[in-house]
Design an enzyme around this catalytic site. Structure first.
Site: not given
Ligand SMILES: NC(=O)c1ccc[n+]([C@@H]2O[C@H](COP(=O)([O-])OP(=O)(O)OC[C@H]3O[C@@H](n4cnc5c(N)ncnc54)[C@H](O)[C@@H]3O)[C@@H](O)[C@H]2O)c1
Length: 445
Positions: A148, A276, A121, A151, A269
């Site tokens: 993405e 996020c 995002t 959830r 709540g």
């Molecule tokens: N978690 C959710 O429910 C969700 C839902 C929709 C969108 N998003 C978006 O998706 C993105 C990822 O979210 P997440 O929750 O999976 O994050 P996260 O922090 O759990 O995972 C990100 C991963 O990327 C790795 N990383 C960092 N730098 C890197 C690089 N240069 N090359 C390769 N890997 C690298 C990190 O070590 C980490 O394991 C964010 O932008 C978030 O806003 C998350």
């Protein structure tokens, strides 16, 4: 096809494990060695039902290849999905360090016809900045924004049985190539769901939405901002319901029965948390200001949300007729929502820490997130391994996360306490009162 997924977080690991079921060769690139070694053993670093089975299936088939090497993964990849983290900066804006690092490393090794897909995002304008960077590097890599929407807690179901896939970019061929992977996933979704024993959450087919690059980026943050807005709206009306003796659940059931409004996300709540909504709202506010637009409505959304933990503690104090100092309180639910072990910006943890700071004797329990919570919670909060030990001999119980273990049990399991604060509004107030407890909901006294 060979595909690389950058980042094995909640999004990247879920995506890689599912795409590996399509028969493609999937490199999953993760620099965090502890996450990587856990995945290599077939274990996710976070709890998500069915995910470990899927990881093991991909490893066994040889279609899921965890690595920390760009040089190993990128040169042979036709498509690279970037799923790296985008945390917030101290001023609330999006920290794009990982996003730019991932694009920059990719540019070094990518083949000329590669497609770089942004699933993280990011604020609107980020994609164009990366396209400009690729062209400065004399790379003709196509760029597609594919935000993405999964959830946590239903990540596999959401990805397999998506309601929509959005892809936006300057090249319609690249957009089509990305959408084709989701079409393939959709065609195999039932079979994959059977492999891991998860249920189909939708029977209708998903929508494929091709847009411009900037629209795709704005769609994602707008969707999350609107959901956050609905929650803060419900919490604002709940505070009025508290003062006029109305029941917010009755109110929102009837308000949400209007199809123009809809019932979902109108639950009052303890407010939203997680990795996020908080950062996406603050990122949108910052992105608005950078473009000369003051999104006051989102600032209010954020302010209402931040006030909810103290509003709830205040309600508890009003019921006690005194400060919480010296009162024993059990906080149940430390994950930011049920179905996950993610504790980022979790309201349960905020409340537990707030109570401990005010001198309450706090115990806490979560079915999946105790380990993660131990890094975030004040040391004076006693973390328990079971529900029964957490609530033993306490005066008050706060239900902060609607895990089935807390809300689907007969309420008399809580009967040894005096006050039950239902910060999820999921319990039946009458049943709690019949169990001999004082019930405190949010907007439903
Ligand atoms: N978690 C959710 O429910 C969700 C839902 C929709 C969108 N998003 C978006 O998706 C993105 C990822 O979210 P997440 O929750 O999976 O994050 P996260 O922090 O759990 O995972 C990100 C991963 O990327 C790795 N990383 C960092 N730098 C890197 C690089 N240069 N090359 C390769 N890997 C690298 C990190 O070590 C980490 O394991 C964010 O932008 C978030 O806003 C998350």
């Amino acid at each position: 096809m060979t595909i690389t997924i950058l980042g094995a977080g909640y999004v990247g690991l879920t995506t890689a494990a599912l795409f590996a079921q399509l028969g493609h060769k999937i490199y999953l690139l993760e620099p965090n060695i502890s996450r990587l070694s856990s995945i290599r053993k077939g274990k996710s670093f976070f709890y998500e039902a069915g995910l470990n089975d899927l990881i093991k299936a991909g490893l066994n088939k040889g279609t899921l290849i965890p690595t920390d090497s760009y040089m190993e993964a990128i040169p042979s990849s036709e498509i690279i999905f970037s799923c790296v983290g985008t945390p917030d900066n101290p001023d609330g804006s999006s920290n794009l360090t990982y996003v730019h690092a991932a694009a920059s490393e990719t540019a070094k090794y990518a083949r000329p016809d590669a497609i770089f897909v942004q699933k993280s995002t990011v604020p609107v304008g980020t994609g164009q900045a990366i396209i400009d960077f690729f062209s400065e590097q004399k790379k003709q890599i196509d760029y597609v924004s594919n935000p993405e929407f999964l959830r946590e807690g239903t990540a596999l179901e959401d990805t397999l049985f998506f309601d929509r896939v959005v892809a936006g970019g300057h090249s319609s061929d690249a957009v089509d190539a990305v959408l084709a992977i989701y079409k393939q996933l959709e065609s195999k979704s039932k079979r994959i769901a059977n492999v891991v024993g998860i249920e189909a959450i939708r029977t209708t087919t998903g929508e494929y939405i091709a847009t411009s690059l900037n629209s795709a980026e704005l769609i994602k943050v707008t969707a999350n901002a609107f959901l956050a807005l609905k929650i803060s709206f419900a919490n604002s009306i709940a505070q009025l319901a508290d003062t006029v003796d109305a029941d917010i659940v009755e109110v929102m059931d009837a308000v949400g029965a209007d199809p123009r409004i809809g019932r979902s996300f109108l639950n009052a709540g303890r407010g939203y948390g997680g990795g996020c909504f908080p950062k996406d709202v603050s990122g949108l506010i910052a992105s608005g200001l950078q473009n000369g637009v003051d999104l006051e409505i989102m600032q209010t959304t954020q302010a209402v949300n931040s006030s909810m933990p103290s509003y709830i503690v205040h309600k508890l104090q009003a019921a006690l007729g005194k400060d919480v100092k010296g009162t024993s309180v059990a906080v149940l639910g430390l994950a930011f929502k049920a179905g996950t072990s993610d504790v980022r910006r979790s309201p349960g943890i905020v409340m537990a820490n707030m109570l401990a700071k005010r001198g309450a004797s706090v115990s806490a329990y979560d079915p999946q997130a105790t380990e993660e919570a131990s890094h975030e919670i004040t040391s004076s909060v006693a973390l328990h391994d079971t529900l029964s030990s957490a609530i033993k001999n306490v005066d008050c119980i706060i239900i902060a996360t609607d895990w089935p273990e807390f809300i689907e049990q007969p309420t008399d399991i809580y009967a040894s306490a005096n006050i039950l604060v239902d910060a999820t509004n999921r319990l039946n107030p009458q049943a709690v009162k019949e169990a001999g407890l004082q019930y405190i909901g949010i907007g439903r006294n």
